[in-house]
Design an enzyme around this catalytic site. Structure first.
Site, PDB file in Angstrom:
ATOM      1  N   GLU A  52      26.482  44.358  44.427  1.00 12.12           N
ATOM      2  CA  GLU A  52      26.333  44.788  43.024  1.00 12.12           C
ATOM      3  C   GLU A  52      26.628  43.701  42.006  1.00 12.12           C
ATOM      4  O   GLU A  52      27.415  43.902  41.070  1.00 12.12           O
ATOM      5  CB  GLU A  52      27.217  46.028  42.775  1.00 12.12           C
ATOM      6  N   GLU A 106      22.800  52.915  51.637  1.00 11.83           N
ATOM      7  CA  GLU A 106      23.740  53.944  51.153  1.00 11.83           C
ATOM      8  C   GLU A 106      22.992  55.205  50.705  1.00 11.83           C
ATOM      9  O   GLU A 106      23.338  55.823  49.696  1.00 11.83           O
ATOM     10  CB  GLU A 106      24.584  53.397  49.992  1.00 11.83           C
TER      11      GLU A 106
HETATM   12  O1  G3I Z   1      43.188  56.292  48.898  1.00  8.83           O
HETATM   13  C1  G3I Z   1      43.573  56.430  47.528  1.00  8.83           C
HETATM   14  C2  G3I Z   1      44.616  57.490  47.370  1.00  8.83           C
HETATM   15  O2  G3I Z   1      45.774  57.101  48.052  1.00  8.83           O
HETATM   16  C3  G3I Z   1      44.899  57.682  45.878  1.00  8.83           C
HETATM   17  O3  G3I Z   1      45.794  58.729  45.698  1.00  8.83           O
HETATM   18  C4  G3I Z   1      43.624  57.993  45.126  1.00  8.83           C
HETATM   19  C5  G3I Z   1      43.846  58.115  43.627  1.00  8.83           C
HETATM   20  O4  G3I Z   1      42.772  57.571  42.895  1.00  8.83           O
HETATM   21  O5  G3I Z   1      42.718  56.953  45.347  1.00  8.83           O
HETATM   22  C6  G3I Z   1      42.359  56.781  46.720  1.00  8.83           C
HETATM   23  O6  G3I Z   1      41.452  55.726  46.803  1.00  8.83           O
HETATM   24  C7  G3I Z   1      40.150  56.029  46.420  1.00  8.83           C
HETATM   25  C8  G3I Z   1      39.236  55.689  47.596  1.00  8.83           C
HETATM   26  O7  G3I Z   1      37.901  55.888  47.206  1.00  8.83           O
HETATM   27  C9  G3I Z   1      39.507  56.542  48.819  1.00  8.83           C
HETATM   28  O8  G3I Z   1      39.248  57.886  48.538  1.00  8.83           O
HETATM   29  C10 G3I Z   1      39.781  55.199  45.215  1.00  8.83           C
HETATM   30  O9  G3I Z   1      40.532  55.606  44.104  1.00  8.83           O
HETATM   31  C11 G3I Z   1      38.325  55.345  44.919  1.00  8.83           C
HETATM   32  O10 G3I Z   1      37.965  54.412  43.902  1.00  8.83           O
HETATM   33  C12 G3I Z   1      37.502  55.044  46.151  1.00  8.83           C
HETATM   34  O11 G3I Z   1      36.174  55.286  45.828  1.00  8.83           O
HETATM   35  C13 G3I Z   1      35.213  54.643  46.647  1.00  8.83           C
HETATM   36  C14 G3I Z   1      34.332  53.756  45.781  1.00  8.83           C
HETATM   37  O12 G3I Z   1      33.277  53.222  46.528  1.00  8.83           O
HETATM   38  C15 G3I Z   1      35.122  52.576  45.190  1.00  8.83           C
HETATM   39  O13 G3I Z   1      35.568  51.693  46.202  1.00  8.83           O
HETATM   40  C16 G3I Z   1      34.392  55.720  47.327  1.00  8.83           C
HETATM   41  O14 G3I Z   1      35.205  56.420  48.265  1.00  8.83           O
HETATM   42  C17 G3I Z   1      33.198  55.088  48.046  1.00  8.83           C
HETATM   43  O15 G3I Z   1      32.341  56.094  48.520  1.00  8.83           O
HETATM   44  C18 G3I Z   1      32.433  54.216  47.062  1.00  8.83           C
HETATM   45  O16 G3I Z   1      31.380  53.600  47.750  1.00  8.83           O
HETATM   46  C19 G3I Z   1      30.501  52.794  46.957  1.00  8.83           C
HETATM   47  C20 G3I Z   1      30.072  51.598  47.792  1.00  8.83           C
HETATM   48  O17 G3I Z   1      31.210  50.917  48.279  1.00  8.83           O
HETATM   49  C21 G3I Z   1      29.193  50.660  46.977  1.00  8.83           C
HETATM   50  N1  G3I Z   1      28.066  51.356  46.399  1.00  8.83           N
HETATM   51  C22 G3I Z   1      28.372  52.591  45.665  1.00  8.83           C
HETATM   52  C23 G3I Z   1      29.214  53.534  46.520  1.00  8.83           C
HETATM   53  C24 G3I Z   1      29.507  54.826  45.793  1.00  8.83           C
HETATM   54  O18 G3I Z   1      30.255  54.597  44.629  1.00  8.83           O
END
Ligand code: G3I
Length: 323
Positions: A130, A235
């Site tokens: 990205e 994805e």
């Molecule tokens: O694990 C922590 C948890 O301990 C905490 O309490 C909570 C509070 O915010 O956050 C949790 O982490 C989250 C993590 O997902 C696991 O659930 C993060 O905040 C959250 O930002 C994260 O989101 C991920 C996101 O990427 C950002 O990294 C999504 O699961 C994941 O599906 C998403 O995937 C992305 C691809 O990598 C790139 N393309 C887009 C796609 C969708 O957004």
């Protein structure tokens, strides 16, 4: 459907899912479904910088190694995601103080430590994720700010040095939005190819919606194939509630429409040259674990399996896409 039919057994290219390691460890239905249906796995979060590299001199391999071991035991390919991104940065990187040379060393060490750790186990990587905005400008990420626009090419060189056998991908979303974004991505790829930068593949995320104009999908897929590189629909999900209607429910008609959209995308993908078909990966497994409901705070059902891990019409749509 005949007993024994699976996605991995029915499709002429690898079919994968983004996998949540906690669910793999703790949810037996989820784990069984992953074993049964897919032959390629992308870690949803376990190989992101914030997970893998929480401190400058600390790497946390636990979840990623678990996924890699699971994949080896069950004969699955692992596609690494993602070495360099503007998101999922650990705070030590966000707050890092150093001159250009120190930043360059940080970037190189980060990439090479991770690629080396998984050498021989992870055969492909999303190297940079990205890098562009939807309007086609280069995203003003911390990497651009500290190292300038050509950091992208150097990321590929560093990854290649660490594992010359790894297939290296540039991954982004929005190729199907219109010509603007896919053109800048293709220009980047062609520029890198012309300079001899080691890039093997283009990842098209395809977080899409049921009411996208179908020709946009075809245009995205065929243009990506024109690079001559491997093409990964990396994805895929087909949202059914893009307008965030809090009261929407999943009707049979909507589920059938979704099936037709999955069919269309798979069919368009199956039409590109075989040698370029790296595979299709959906982002998550079921409607229970999709990132969309949490991210957009709405009901949605974007995946081929429902919240009870049962096959939806979209599952048949995928199979029909290669008939
Ligand atoms: O694990 C922590 C948890 O301990 C905490 O309490 C909570 C509070 O915010 O956050 C949790 O982490 C989250 C993590 O997902 C696991 O659930 C993060 O905040 C959250 O930002 C994260 O989101 C991920 C996101 O990427 C950002 O990294 C999504 O699961 C994941 O599906 C998403 O995937 C992305 C691809 O990598 C790139 N393309 C887009 C796609 C969708 O957004």
């Amino acid at each position: 459907l005949a007993a024994g039919v699976t996605l991995q057994g029915s499709l002429p290219f690898p079919f994968g899912a983004a996998v949540n390691v906690n669910l793999l460890k703790n949810n037996t239905a989820y784990r069984a479904l992953v074993i049964k249906e897919y032959n390629s796995l992308t870690p949803e979060n376990a190989m992101k910088p914030a997970t893998l590299h929480p401190q400058e001199n600390t790497y946390n391999w636990d979840d990623a190694d678990y996924l890699v071991d699971f994949a080896r035991q069950n004969n699955k390919r692992v596609h690494g995601h993602t070495l360099v991104w503007y998101k999922s940065l650990p705070s030590w990187i966000k707050n890092y103080q150093g001159n250009t040379a120190a930043w360059e060393n940080l970037l190189k060490t980060h990439i090479q430590t991770i690629v080396t750790h998984f050498k021989g186990k992870v055969a492909s990587w999303d190297v940079v994720n990205e890098a562009f905005e939807d309007d086609g400008t280069l995203r003003n990420s911390i990497w651009v700010q500290k190292l300038g626009p050509d950091y992208i090419a150097r990321c590929f060189q560093y990854a290649h040095e660490a594992d010359p056998d790894a297939q290296l991908f540039y991954n982004d979303f929005g190729h199907e939005y219109g010509a603007t974004k896919r053109t800048v991505i293709l220009n980047l790829i062609n520029n890198m190819k012309s300079r001899g930068i080691p890039i093997n593949g283009i990842g098209m995320q395809m977080h899409t919606r049921y009411n996208m104009t179908e020709s946009n999908w075809t245009a995205a897929i065929t243009t990506a194939a024109q690079t001559g590189l491997k093409v990964h629909i990396s994805e895929l999900d087909v949202a059914l509630n893009p307008d965030n209607n809090q009261n929407l429910t999943l009707t049979t008609a909507l589920a059938e429409t979704q099936a037709q959209k999955y069919l269309f995308i798979v069919k368009a993908y199956n039409a590109i040259p075989k040698a370029q078909q790296f595979g299709i990966t959906t982002w998550n497994v079921s409607d229970a674990d999709t990132w969309i409901t949490g991210n957009y705070n709405r009901p949605d059902w974007p995946l081929p399996f429902d919240s009870n891990y049962n096959r939806k019409p979209a599952y048949q749509g995928i199979l029909d896409g290669v008939k």
